[in-house]
Design a protein around this motif. Structure first.
Motif, PDB file in Angstrom:
ATOM      1  N   ARG A  25      54.960-144.502  21.548  1.00 14.30           N
ATOM      2  CA  ARG A  25      55.863-145.979  20.893  1.00 14.30           C
ATOM      3  C   ARG A  25      57.208-145.383  20.337  1.00 14.30           C
ATOM      4  NH1 ARG A  25      56.810-147.505  15.207  1.00 14.30           N
ATOM      5  NH2 ARG A  25      55.779-145.610  14.306  1.00 14.30           N
ATOM      6  N   SER A  26      57.061-144.377  19.381  1.00 12.49           N
ATOM      7  CA  SER A  26      58.726-143.851  19.678  1.00 12.49           C
ATOM      8  C   SER A  26      59.831-143.232  21.181  1.00 12.49           C
ATOM      9  CB  SER A  26      59.391-142.842  19.180  1.00 12.49           C
ATOM     10  OG  SER A  26      58.474-142.897  17.786  1.00 12.49           O
ATOM     11  N   ALA A  27      58.505-142.896  22.410  1.00  9.83           N
ATOM     12  CA  ALA A  27      59.590-142.624  23.570  1.00  9.83           C
ATOM     13  C   ALA A  27      59.345-143.803  24.210  1.00  9.83           C
ATOM     14  CB  ALA A  27      58.285-141.997  24.771  1.00  9.83           C
ATOM     15  N   TYR A  28      58.884-144.911  23.584  1.00 12.76           N
ATOM     16  CA  TYR A  28      58.427-146.601  24.701  1.00 12.76           C
ATOM     17  C   TYR A  28      60.461-147.485  24.092  1.00 12.76           C
ATOM     18  CZ  TYR A  28      58.225-150.704  26.291  1.00 12.76           C
ATOM     19  OH  TYR A  28      58.333-152.595  26.718  1.00 12.76           O
ATOM     20  N   LEU A  29      59.829-146.906  22.847  1.00 19.79           N
ATOM     21  CA  LEU A  29      61.295-147.701  21.720  1.00 19.79           C
ATOM     22  C   LEU A  29      62.528-147.269  22.504  1.00 19.79           C
ATOM     23  CD1 LEU A  29      59.846-147.940  18.557  1.00 19.79           C
ATOM     24  CD2 LEU A  29      60.156-150.050  19.967  1.00 19.79           C
ATOM     25  N   ALA A  37      58.326-144.166  29.665  1.00 21.14           N
ATOM     26  CA  ALA A  37      58.027-143.737  27.752  1.00 21.14           C
ATOM     27  C   ALA A  37      56.664-142.791  28.422  1.00 21.14           C
ATOM     28  CB  ALA A  37      57.512-144.737  27.651  1.00 21.14           C
ATOM     29  N   GLU A  38      56.135-142.975  29.152  1.00 26.24           N
ATOM     30  CA  GLU A  38      54.518-141.854  29.674  1.00 26.24           C
ATOM     31  C   GLU A  38      55.729-140.235  29.280  1.00 26.24           C
ATOM     32  OE1 GLU A  38      51.267-143.076  31.446  1.00 26.24           O
ATOM     33  OE2 GLU A  38      50.881-144.825  30.193  1.00 26.24           O
ATOM     34  N   ASP A  39      55.823-140.216  30.495  1.00 27.56           N
ATOM     35  CA  ASP A  39      56.947-139.319  31.158  1.00 27.56           C
ATOM     36  C   ASP A  39      57.639-138.439  30.257  1.00 27.56           C
ATOM     37  OD1 ASP A  39      55.697-139.690  34.071  1.00 27.56           O
ATOM     38  OD2 ASP A  39      58.611-140.119  34.488  1.00 27.56           O
ATOM     39  N   LEU A  40      58.563-139.145  29.504  1.00 34.34           N
ATOM     40  CA  LEU A  40      59.541-138.666  28.183  1.00 34.34           C
ATOM     41  C   LEU A  40      58.411-138.247  27.327  1.00 34.34           C
ATOM     42  CD1 LEU A  40      61.946-138.265  26.835  1.00 34.34           C
ATOM     43  CD2 LEU A  40      61.961-140.597  25.785  1.00 34.34           C
ATOM     44  N   ALA A  41      57.088-139.106  27.169  1.00 34.84           N
ATOM     45  CA  ALA A  41      56.419-138.636  25.668  1.00 34.84           C
ATOM     46  C   ALA A  41      55.612-136.925  25.947  1.00 34.84           C
ATOM     47  CB  ALA A  41      55.073-139.581  25.787  1.00 34.84           C
ATOM     48  N   GLN A  42      55.289-136.979  27.096  1.00 29.35           N
ATOM     49  CA  GLN A  42      54.569-136.296  28.550  1.00 29.35           C
ATOM     50  C   GLN A  42      55.104-134.629  27.910  1.00 29.35           C
ATOM     51  OE1 GLN A  42      53.053-137.491  32.289  1.00 29.35           O
ATOM     52  NE2 GLN A  42      51.795-138.805  30.844  1.00 29.35           N
ATOM     53  N   GLN A  43      56.826-134.350  28.417  1.00 29.71           N
ATOM     54  CA  GLN A  43      57.857-134.069  28.736  1.00 29.71           C
ATOM     55  C   GLN A  43      58.027-133.393  27.204  1.00 29.71           C
ATOM     56  OE1 GLN A  43      60.796-135.820  30.246  1.00 29.71           O
ATOM     57  NE2 GLN A  43      60.636-135.955  32.318  1.00 29.71           N
ATOM     58  N   THR A  44      57.956-134.285  26.410  1.00 26.23           N
ATOM     59  CA  THR A  44      58.064-133.342  24.762  1.00 26.23           C
ATOM     60  C   THR A  44      56.379-132.463  24.509  1.00 26.23           C
ATOM     61  OG1 THR A  44      59.055-135.625  24.630  1.00 26.23           O
ATOM     62  CG2 THR A  44      57.963-134.012  22.483  1.00 26.23           C
ATOM     63  N   LEU A  45      55.741-133.588  24.851  1.00 23.62           N
ATOM     64  CA  LEU A  45      54.388-132.663  24.476  1.00 23.62           C
ATOM     65  C   LEU A  45      54.804-131.085  25.411  1.00 23.62           C
ATOM     66  CD1 LEU A  45      51.585-134.798  24.067  1.00 23.62           C
ATOM     67  CD2 LEU A  45      52.317-133.653  22.498  1.00 23.62           C
ATOM     68  N   ILE A  46      55.447-130.864  26.914  1.00 29.31           N
ATOM     69  CA  ILE A  46      55.082-129.849  27.039  1.00 29.31           C
ATOM     70  C   ILE A  46      55.479-129.050  26.183  1.00 29.31           C
ATOM     71  CG2 ILE A  46      56.147-128.725  29.125  1.00 29.31           C
ATOM     72  CD1 ILE A  46      54.856-131.346  31.192  1.00 29.31           C
ATOM     73  N   ASN A  62      55.998-133.571  12.540  1.00 29.66           N
ATOM     74  CA  ASN A  62      56.552-134.652  13.198  1.00 29.66           C
ATOM     75  C   ASN A  62      57.788-134.876  13.535  1.00 29.66           C
ATOM     76  OD1 ASN A  62      54.402-135.366  13.555  1.00 29.66           O
ATOM     77  ND2 ASN A  62      53.142-136.464  11.155  1.00 29.66           N
ATOM     78  N   ALA A  63      58.481-134.023  12.295  1.00 25.66           N
ATOM     79  CA  ALA A  63      59.712-134.051  12.266  1.00 25.66           C
ATOM     80  C   ALA A  63      60.446-133.657  13.827  1.00 25.66           C
ATOM     81  CB  ALA A  63      60.898-133.847  11.131  1.00 25.66           C
ATOM     82  N   TYR A  64      59.558-132.479  13.705  1.00 23.98           N
ATOM     83  CA  TYR A  64      60.106-131.322  14.687  1.00 23.98           C
ATOM     84  C   TYR A  64      60.385-131.737  16.291  1.00 23.98           C
ATOM     85  CZ  TYR A  64      60.756-126.660  16.747  1.00 23.98           C
ATOM     86  OH  TYR A  64      61.434-124.887  17.783  1.00 23.98           O
ATOM     87  N   VAL A  65      58.515-132.743  16.334  1.00 23.59           N
ATOM     88  CA  VAL A  65      58.257-133.461  17.688  1.00 23.59           C
ATOM     89  C   VAL A  65      59.698-134.677  18.214  1.00 23.59           C
ATOM     90  CG1 VAL A  65      56.372-134.165  18.848  1.00 23.59           C
ATOM     91  CG2 VAL A  65      56.052-131.861  18.163  1.00 23.59           C
ATOM     92  N   ARG A  66      59.556-134.950  16.721  1.00 22.70           N
ATOM     93  CA  ARG A  66      60.677-136.296  16.932  1.00 22.70           C
ATOM     94  C   ARG A  66      61.473-135.600  17.360  1.00 22.70           C
ATOM     95  NH1 ARG A  66      60.747-138.321  12.278  1.00 22.70           N
ATOM     96  NH2 ARG A  66      59.025-139.004  12.318  1.00 22.70           N
ATOM     97  N   ARG A  67      62.432-134.287  17.183  1.00 18.36           N
ATOM     98  CA  ARG A  67      63.822-134.224  17.366  1.00 18.36           C
ATOM     99  C   ARG A  67      63.368-133.557  19.064  1.00 18.36           C
ATOM    100  NH1 ARG A  67      67.661-129.998  13.825  1.00 18.36           N
ATOM    101  NH2 ARG A  67      69.653-130.948  16.173  1.00 18.36           N
ATOM    102  N   ILE A  68      62.663-133.390  19.347  1.00 19.70           N
ATOM    103  CA  ILE A  68      61.987-132.738  20.801  1.00 19.70           C
ATOM    104  C   ILE A  68      62.547-133.773  21.578  1.00 19.70           C
ATOM    105  CG2 ILE A  68      60.602-132.239  22.275  1.00 19.70           C
ATOM    106  CD1 ILE A  68      59.894-129.573  20.232  1.00 19.70           C
ATOM    107  N   LEU A  69      61.204-135.219  20.888  1.00 13.66           N
ATOM    108  CA  LEU A  69      61.990-136.444  22.213  1.00 13.66           C
ATOM    109  C   LEU A  69      62.912-137.132  22.004  1.00 13.66           C
ATOM    110  CD1 LEU A  69      59.753-138.799  22.647  1.00 13.66           C
ATOM    111  CD2 LEU A  69      59.862-139.945  20.555  1.00 13.66           C
ATOM    112  N   THR A  70      63.862-137.336  20.601  1.00 10.52           N
ATOM    113  CA  THR A  70      65.093-137.921  21.152  1.00 10.52           C
ATOM    114  C   THR A  70      66.209-136.412  21.889  1.00 10.52           C
ATOM    115  OG1 THR A  70      64.519-138.753  18.940  1.00 10.52           O
ATOM    116  CG2 THR A  70      66.970-138.626  19.231  1.00 10.52           C
ATOM    117  N   ASN A  71      66.098-135.557  21.486  1.00 14.13           N
ATOM    118  CA  ASN A  71      66.772-134.585  22.210  1.00 14.13           C
ATOM    119  C   ASN A  71      66.536-134.538  23.882  1.00 14.13           C
ATOM    120  OD1 ASN A  71      68.249-133.547  20.121  1.00 14.13           O
ATOM    121  ND2 ASN A  71      66.798-132.191  20.000  1.00 14.13           N
ATOM    122  N   THR A  72      65.327-134.846  24.552  1.00  9.90           N
ATOM    123  CA  THR A  72      64.639-135.154  25.363  1.00  9.90           C
ATOM    124  C   THR A  72      65.107-136.408  26.297  1.00  9.90           C
ATOM    125  OG1 THR A  72      62.802-133.904  25.364  1.00  9.90           O
ATOM    126  CG2 THR A  72      63.045-134.984  27.005  1.00  9.90           C
TER     127      THR A  72
END
Length: 184
Positions: A25-29, A37-46, A62-72
């Motif tokens: 959801r965050s990646a889609y937004l 969004a799927e690519d971004l979420a998958q890159q974040t999980l990797i 969650n905060a750590y992973v949110r930061r990875i997501l946003t920076n990615t």
């Protein structure tokens, strides 16, 4: 959702399974369409998997992973004009604290209002969109956004101000009658 304080640390697989919908959801937004969004979420999980020792040792996974997501998202080199497909303009439905998009004052409360605003949010520059998504859709404080983006609270405030000014101008322009007396 996950915090390492006083609880057993989940495995990466457990975390990924439970956190996928929030992450997507965050990646889609941020990305503005389902494929990216799927690519971004998958890159974040990797990236989270590669740093799982650090992620699982943090106070808030969650905060750590949110930061990875946003920076990615912010470091992505793929400009929006080069995207080949846009599957839908619909914002995915989710339940937040108030059943809306975070429930923050100033956040559009109805689904219709969110849909009307969404095309304009997608047009914002990446940094502004990230601040708007984190503040009004994820309901983070200025301090949490500053920590996520690795910047000062003042930068968050000025970026949010510019983004909101752009959104207001876009909405005002949308509401202005066109020559000939007809509105859309």
């Amino acid at each position: 959702m996950f915090s390492t304080t006083g609880t057993q640390v989940p495995s990466f697989e457990e975390y990924a399974a439970v956190s996928w919908s929030m992450l997507y959801r965050s990646a889609y937004l941020l990305a503005g369409n389902h494929a990216d969004a799927e690519d971004l979420a998958q890159q974040t999980l990797i990236k989270a998997h590669g740093a799982w020792v650090k992620v699982s040792a943090s106070d808030s996974m969650n905060a750590y992973v949110r930061r990875i997501l946003t920076n990615t998202f912010l470091s992505s080199r793929r400009p929006s004009a080069r995207r080949l497909e846009l599957l839908t303009d619909e914002v995915p439905e989710w339940g937040g604290p108030s059943g809306a998009a975070g429930g923050t004052a100033g956040t559009p409360g109805t689904s219709e209002e969110r849909r009307a605003l969404w095309p304009h949010v997608k047009q914002l520059p990446r940094q502004q969109r990230a601040v708007i998504v984190l503040r009004y859709y994820e309901d983070l404080s200025e301090a949490e956004i500053a920590e996520t983006l690795g910047c000062s609270r003042g930068t968050v405030k000025s970026t949010a101000h510019r983004a909101l000014k752009s959104l207001k101008a876009a909405l005002d322009e949308q509401d202005t009658p066109r020559p000939g007396g007809k509105e859309d």
